[in-house]
Design a protein around this motif. Structure first.
Motif, PDB file in Angstrom:
ATOM      1  N   GLY A 222       0.813  -1.213   0.000  1.00 20.47           N
ATOM      2  CA  GLY A 222       0.000   0.000   0.000  1.00 20.47           C
ATOM      3  C   GLY A 222       0.845   1.261   0.000  1.00 20.47           C
ATOM      4  N   GLN A 279      -9.796  -1.214  -0.063  1.00 15.26           N
ATOM      5  CA  GLN A 279      -8.644  -1.260  -0.951  1.00 15.26           C
ATOM      6  C   GLN A 279      -9.025  -1.566  -2.397  1.00 15.26           C
ATOM      7  N   TYR A 310      -7.346   4.316   0.441  1.00 17.20           N
ATOM      8  CA  TYR A 310      -6.088   4.199   1.178  1.00 17.20           C
ATOM      9  C   TYR A 310      -6.196   4.850   2.557  1.00 17.20           C
ATOM     10  N   ALA A 372      -2.282  -2.318  -6.029  1.00 18.07           N
ATOM     11  CA  ALA A 372      -3.468  -2.057  -5.221  1.00 18.07           C
ATOM     12  C   ALA A 372      -4.430  -3.235  -5.280  1.00 18.07           C
ATOM     13  N   GLU A 375      -3.036  -6.105  -3.149  1.00 21.02           N
ATOM     14  CA  GLU A 375      -3.197  -5.889  -1.705  1.00 21.02           C
ATOM     15  C   GLU A 375      -4.638  -6.136  -1.278  1.00 21.02           C
TER      16      GLU A 375
END
Length: 390
Positions: A222, A279, A310, A372, A375
């Motif tokens: 991140g 996310q 975020y 992204a 994650e």
């Protein structure tokens, strides 16, 4: 000094020094005046990353000897000198290298030690709220310092003035932390000696074998996305004839408002599912950057979505690493979490700068979107495994 005043000064000091990292978003503009490109920015931030990682690893050794608040003050002094060095520099050379090393040292101390110092003042039940307010203070400093730089430049001042002003604010932050040494000791719910801080090879292995391993990996990914999008936002905006100050202002306001509203929210019954949802929003915001062109409303929307994705998921991730950590390794786990964060924050710009120069900003955005998405998927898999419910 009463307990409330102690917290106000603590969070205020964090806010004042956090602007230093926000000014790293302006390095492409500063380096442009030197005739240097994004590769040079990435290289200098890589030096900062190296300095930060060494500092974070040994932060516990220093604090066990000198105390957390004292080392927080020392870190702010280093940041103040670093920002002044950037302002003095007129090319890639000794001043910039010194600034990069000192910024890494100072930011490593302040970012790693602030949450640990906070744990001595709050109970376990207060951690989510305490970490959320801490994250608000940090993010407000991050996001508003580039806006300040833009205002100064639009009113006829040079970019260097923003570095000098933030240098002074960091010095004020140092004074605040030194002033808090006795009040924090008096109001602490547990003494520093009850929370040993030293990282060792053995403690790192224990951390990596604990459930805290996942949020530690996730925060690195991140942070890489955050660094790629923010450190070169001025380049992205200039390329598309947009105003980078709009992005930072919308992003910062979004993060502050949502973190305030959700300060007591712990993620529900399945926090990793909430984190995954947020996310995936972050993934969507990065993907949106690829298609906005010079459309200002879409630019604001992308900043808004990134602030939600975020900005809101990060303090939840901090709470998860604290929850997943072994109780006797809480301080070391938070330090290792910070170390992983810095690998992404200061290490990824080396890759990002190379990508921009060699392949353009679209290549960077594609990589950031893939990270992204990865994650978010990691959080989703953890959520569906049934191991994340509270």
């Amino acid at each position: 000094m009463n307990r409330t005043t102690t917290f106000v000064i603590f969070y205020g000091a964090v806010f004042l020094q956090a602007g230093a990292y926000g000014l790293t978003f302006m390095l492409p503009r500063l380096f442009e005046t030197f005739g240097a490109n994004e590769k040079a920015v990435g290289s200098m931030l890589f030096i900062t990353a190296f300095s930060t990682l060494i500092t974070v690893y040994f932060a516990g050794h220093l604090t066990d000897r000198f105390g957390r608040l004292g080392m927080l003050g020392v870190g702010c002094v280093a940041i103040s000198v670093a920002l002044a060095s950037y302002a003095i520099a007129d090319g890639i050379g000794g001043w910039v290298i010194q600034a990069s090393v000192l910024l890494g040292f100072g930011w490593g101390l302040t970012y790693a030690l602030a949450p640990i110092a906070l744990t001595t003042l709050i109970s376990e039940e207060q951690r989510v709220r305490g970490f959320a307010i801490l994250a608000i203070a940090v993010m407000a400093g991050f996001g508003l310092s580039p806006v300040l730089a833009s205002i100064l430049m639009n009113t006829g001042f040079s970019l260097n003035a923003a570095f000098y002003i933030n240098s002074g604010l960091s010095a004020l932050s140092a004074v605040s932390f030194f002033t808090l040494i006795k009040p924090v000791h008096r109001h602490a719910q547990q003494s520093e000696s009850q929370i040993p801080s030293r990282l060792s090879f053995g403690s790192v292995l224990c951390i990596l074998n604990s459930p805290a391993r996942l949020p530690i990996i996730m925060v690195c990914i991140g942070a890489s996305v955050f660094a790629g999008l923010n450190n070169f936002q001025t380049v992205f905006a200039d390329e598309r004839e947009l105003n980078y100050a709009d992005y930072f202002l919308v992003y910062t306001i979004t993060v502050v408002i949502f973190r305030l509203v959700l300060a007591r929210f712990k993620g529900g019954r399945n926090p990793y599912l909430t984190i995954a949802f947020l996310q995936y929003i972050m993934f969507g915001s990065v993907a949106l950057f690829l298609v906005i062109g010079n459309n200002v409303p879409l630019y604001w929307l992308a900043a808004f979505l990134f602030g939600i994705g975020y900005g809101v998921s990060y303090p939840m991730l901090v709470a998860m690493v604290a929850r997943d950590a072994d109780n006797d390794l809480l301080a070391q786990t938070l330090q290792f979490f910070a170390l992983s964060y810095f690998v992404g924050i200061f290490g990824f710009p080396l890759i990002a700068g190379w990508l921009i120069v060699e392949m353009g900003t679209s290549a960077l955005l594609i990589l950031a979107a893939l990270l992204a998405g990865a994650e978010a998927t990691m959080a989703l898999i953890r959520a569906l495994s049934g191991k994340s419910s509270v």
